[in-house]
Design an enzyme around this catalytic site. Structure first.
Site, mmCIF file in Angstrom:
data_model
loop_
_atom_site.group_PDB
_atom_site.id
_atom_site.type_symbol
_atom_site.label_atom_id
_atom_site.label_comp_id
_atom_site.label_asym_id
_atom_site.label_seq_id
_atom_site.Cartn_x
_atom_site.Cartn_y
_atom_site.Cartn_z
ATOM 1 C CG LEU A 166 95.236 97.019 66.858
ATOM 2 C CD1 LEU A 166 94.974 97.519 68.267
ATOM 3 C CD2 LEU A 166 96.420 97.761 66.246
ATOM 4 C CB SER A 167 91.182 97.355 65.920
ATOM 5 O OG SER A 167 90.123 98.255 66.134
ATOM 6 C CB ALA A 168 89.861 94.643 61.946
ATOM 7 N N GLY A 171 88.798 91.560 66.740
ATOM 8 C CA GLY A 171 87.509 90.925 66.485
ATOM 9 C C GLY A 171 87.672 89.526 65.933
ATOM 10 C CB ALA A 190 94.498 94.878 71.674
#
Length: 369
Positions: A166-168, A171, A190
């Protein structure tokens, strides 16, 4: 905005209302639907507990490993690595994401890598630092070592190892898929960033708010250069993005689509697009055999309401990530989406096509912060 710290974290706060976590569990299971043969037939495994695992390798990234392994999990079951967002922990993620329920239902082990305040001011995975996101280096190598340890310790199928974030964490997931295509059969990003979008703190903010508009070939080259030389087999990738996200901008989903379709060599013309309720769309790009290689799902229903904690931002000065609103679209409802993607994953065992859409969701209740 004040000058951000290049590393390390403020006070701990799970992603506020734990919606983003549930959303990720559901979305990440979606990529399992892209990989045929993920789930083993048989009755669901029974509940267990989250356990810290030590001695998983040299751990150059200074991470911690936690695992949830359903009781009586058979040898040869799939493995999922789930990467939390900023200011979160493995315990937060496990408690609120719904992965335990899915692991019990479908029979697979879940590993939760966890970063810390020493590594990053926000307890973000350092997806924007080459020393932590490249093959054989830092956090990336620690995560890979966790996958190796789980395969050895739990008897997981090395051909059915998946990663999600998720997010970081998203990435970092994209970076892991690029760096270790020989380890991961598939992954779900995501609210994340394209692989190798940034290798400095300044570039990280650019990627989050205004990602570079590179050509598909340029994005694909970043994947190919991150992978072992001569790689031709790529992980199947699911991309999940809120069209109202103001922290990780929706353009990142487009660049991710361009990147991974180019890596697969399938072009950016969709094989099909499904329109779901609430304005949600799911666009699929098939490989030459007709199986989904890349799938991108976007919804205006997340994230749109109250802000909580920064899930991708690399510093404590970054703005908070909005969380999802009470969703009207099934694909944004974690449990409904999980049911849909779980069904799709089960069908993937026989290479049947994905179902046309998720079931009608129940209106979720807002979790406590």
């Amino acid at each position: 905005m004040s000058r951000p710290h290049p590393v390390r974290r403020p006070a701990k706060s799970p992603e506020g209302p734990a919606r983003g976590l549930r959303r990720l569990a559901a979305s990440a299971l979606g990529v399992l639907a892209l990989t045929a043969g993920l789930l083993a037939a048989g009755p669901p495994a029974t509940a267990a507990s989250l356990t810290q695992v030590t001695g998983f390798g040299s751990n150059p990234g200074n991470l911690s490993m936690y695992a949830y392994v359903p009781d009586a999990l058979p040898t040869g079951a799939p493995l999922v690595l789930a990467l939390h967002g900023c200011t979160q922990s493995a315990g937060d993620y496990h408690a609120h994401s719904g992965w335990a329920t899915l692991a019990d239902r479908y029979g697979f082990a879940v590993v939760y890598p966890q970063t810390n305040a020493t590594n990053n001011a926000n307890s973000c995975f350092n997806w924007f630092e080459a020393g932590d996101s490249a093959r054989g280096r830092g956090e990336a190598l620690s995560i890979k070592q966790m996958a190796d340890k789980a395969v050895e310790q739990y008897g997981s199928d090395p051909g059915r190892v998946h990663i999600t974030g998720l997010s970081a964490g998203g990435g970092m997931t994209a970076n892991m898929l690029a760096a270790y295509p020989d380890v991961f059969a598939g992954g779900a990003v995501a609210s994340g960033l394209p692989a190798r979008c940034a290798e400095t703190l300044t570039a990280a903010y650019t990627c989050m708010y205004s990602p570079p508009d590179r050509t598909p070939a340029q994005w694909g080259d970043l994947v190919r250069s991150a992978a072992p030389a001569g790689t031709t087999n790529w992980p199947r990738v699911a991309i999940w993005q809120g069209t109202a996200d103001t922290t990780v901008r929706p353009a990142n989903a487009t660049e991710l689509r361009d990147q991974w379709t180019n890596a697969w060599g399938v072009g950016q013309t969709p094989s099909r697009t499904r329109s779901l309720t609430g304005g949600t769309t799911a666009t699929t790009y098939d490989d030459p055999t007709g199986r989904p290689a890349v799938e991108s799902t976007r919804s205006p229903a997340w994230p749109t309401d109250s802000p909580s904690t920064p899930a991708a931002a690399p510093s404590s000065a970054a703005p908070p990530e909005p969380t999802t609103s009470t969703p009207s679209a099934p694909a944004t409802t974690p449990r409904a989406s999980g049911a849909w993607t779980g069904t799709a994953a089960a069908r993937a065992r026989t290479d049947r096509p994905l179902p046309p859409g998720p079931p009608s969701p129940r209106r979720p209740t807002r979790p406590s912060p």
